[in-house]
Design a protein around this motif. Structure first.
Motif: not given
Length: 356
Positions: A249, A267, A270
């Motif tokens: 990340s 996100g 990730f």
């Protein structure tokens, strides 16, 4: 698990809680119906046997994981019509990809279903560049302690039930899949806390790291949970998955994503994308180590899972890119950037009305 867990998993935005949970429920219940119908359409030309109703609903709910993961990439930037269109197109594309994997590449049905993480992540990432990127100064693209707590509640719910997710479609070795998934999840959780502590300047835990990394081990081990013979292998995969989720990340958000104009709201790259890639590669390695002395065609054994992995990502990227072009047509009334991450654009708030 999919409705409650992912519904609260995506509630970290401080002004988008209603939409995160409400739209999540809408697309899941609609998508499950579409998934069952699409499965029926695929059964007729292939002359396959009909499965019982409970198994069909289970497979449909599992396949909806791909859609929910994809919506995380564009969370707060799409209206309900765009989300529904994304869900329908993605379900069709995922089933076509899974059909090719199972029919032509002879990938087991339960393993082909584990591609939901890869497919959902890269479908969402290929849709994301078609939406305008919000200003980095906007306050709405942020969380509060309350929204982080609700999101963590969904994460914990997913963490607890992830072993059943990885084993629900297996015909045999269910017990092995359950405890291997648990070991991977446990180690990824511990690793997430350690790396979060080491990567902060003030030596404190960061909720964002915990939220994104503790599920990574379950995602990675899903491909091979039923063939892992020793717990330490699952633990190593959990360690690597959590490390990739947190460290990746930092690198990707600063280097790769800005270059590709990708704004990944939740996100998902990730949490699901990179751990999914690691899991697919780990499956190949474990299959080779298990059968390299017994299999006369080792190259075939290796190329089949690699081919299925590449096909899944390719179909996800191509169909996601096309879907992004479609949902941004004027017909679907794309949200202006000023209205991103805003519940009031869709929901009534009586306590904000004049004279309340």
């Amino acid at each position: 698990m999919v409705i409650f867990g992912f519904g609260f998993f995506l509630t970290f935005l401080k002004r988008y809680g209603f939409s995160s949970t409400g739209f999540n429920l809408l697309i899941i219940v609609l998508g499950v119906q579409c998934s069952v119908l699409i499965e029926d359409l695929l059964v007729l030309p292939l002359q396959r046997e009909y499965e019982d109703g409970l198994k069909r609903i289970t497979k449909a709910a599992v396949s909806m994981t791909a859609v929910v993961i994809s919506t995380g990439a564009v969370l707060g930037k799409t209206n309900p019509v765009q989300l529904i269109l994304m869900a329908v197109v993605e379900i069709i594309a995922f089933h076509i990809s899974r059909l090719i994997n199972t029919k032509f590449l002879q990938v087991p049905d339960s393993i082909s279903m584990m591609h939901v993480h890869l497919f959902g992540a890269y479908f969402g990432l290929s849709v994301s560049p078609h939406f305008s990127e919000p200003s980095p100064r906007t306050e709405k693209n942020a969380s509060t302690p309350k929204s982080d707590l609700l999101s963590m509640l969904g994460t914990l719910f997913l963490w607890v039930f992830w072993p059943s997710f990885n084993s629900v479609l297996l015909v045999k070795d269910k017990t092995k899949a359950i405890y291997n998934t648990y070991f991977a999840l446990a180690v990824s959780a511990v690793t997430a806390f350690v790396l979060s502590l080491l990567t902060t300047k003030d030596g404190k835990f960061r909720m964002t790291d915990i939220h994104s990394a503790i599920l990574a081990g379950g995602v990675t081990v899903g491909y091979a949970a039923h063939i892992i013979e020793y717990p330490w292998i699952a633990m190593i995969l959990g360690l690597l998955a959590s490390g990739i989720a947190i460290l990746g990340s930092y690198c990707l958000q600063r280097c790769l994503h800005p270059a590709l104009k990708i704004h990944d709201t939740s996100g998902i790259h990730f949490t699901f994308g990179l751990p999914g890639v690691l899991g697919a590669l780990a499956q190949v390695v474990l299959l080779v180590l298990k059968d390299w002395t017994n299999s006369p065609r080792l190259d075939y054994l290796v190329m089949i899972p690699i081919g299925a992995f590449c096909l899944t990502i390719s179909v996800a990227l191509i169909t996601g890119f096309i879907t992004g072009l479609i949902v941004n047509l004027k017909l679907f009334k794309t949200i202006p950037v000023s209205k991103y991450f805003e519940d009031q654009f869709y929901w009534e708030f009586p306590h904000l009305a004049v004279g309340f």
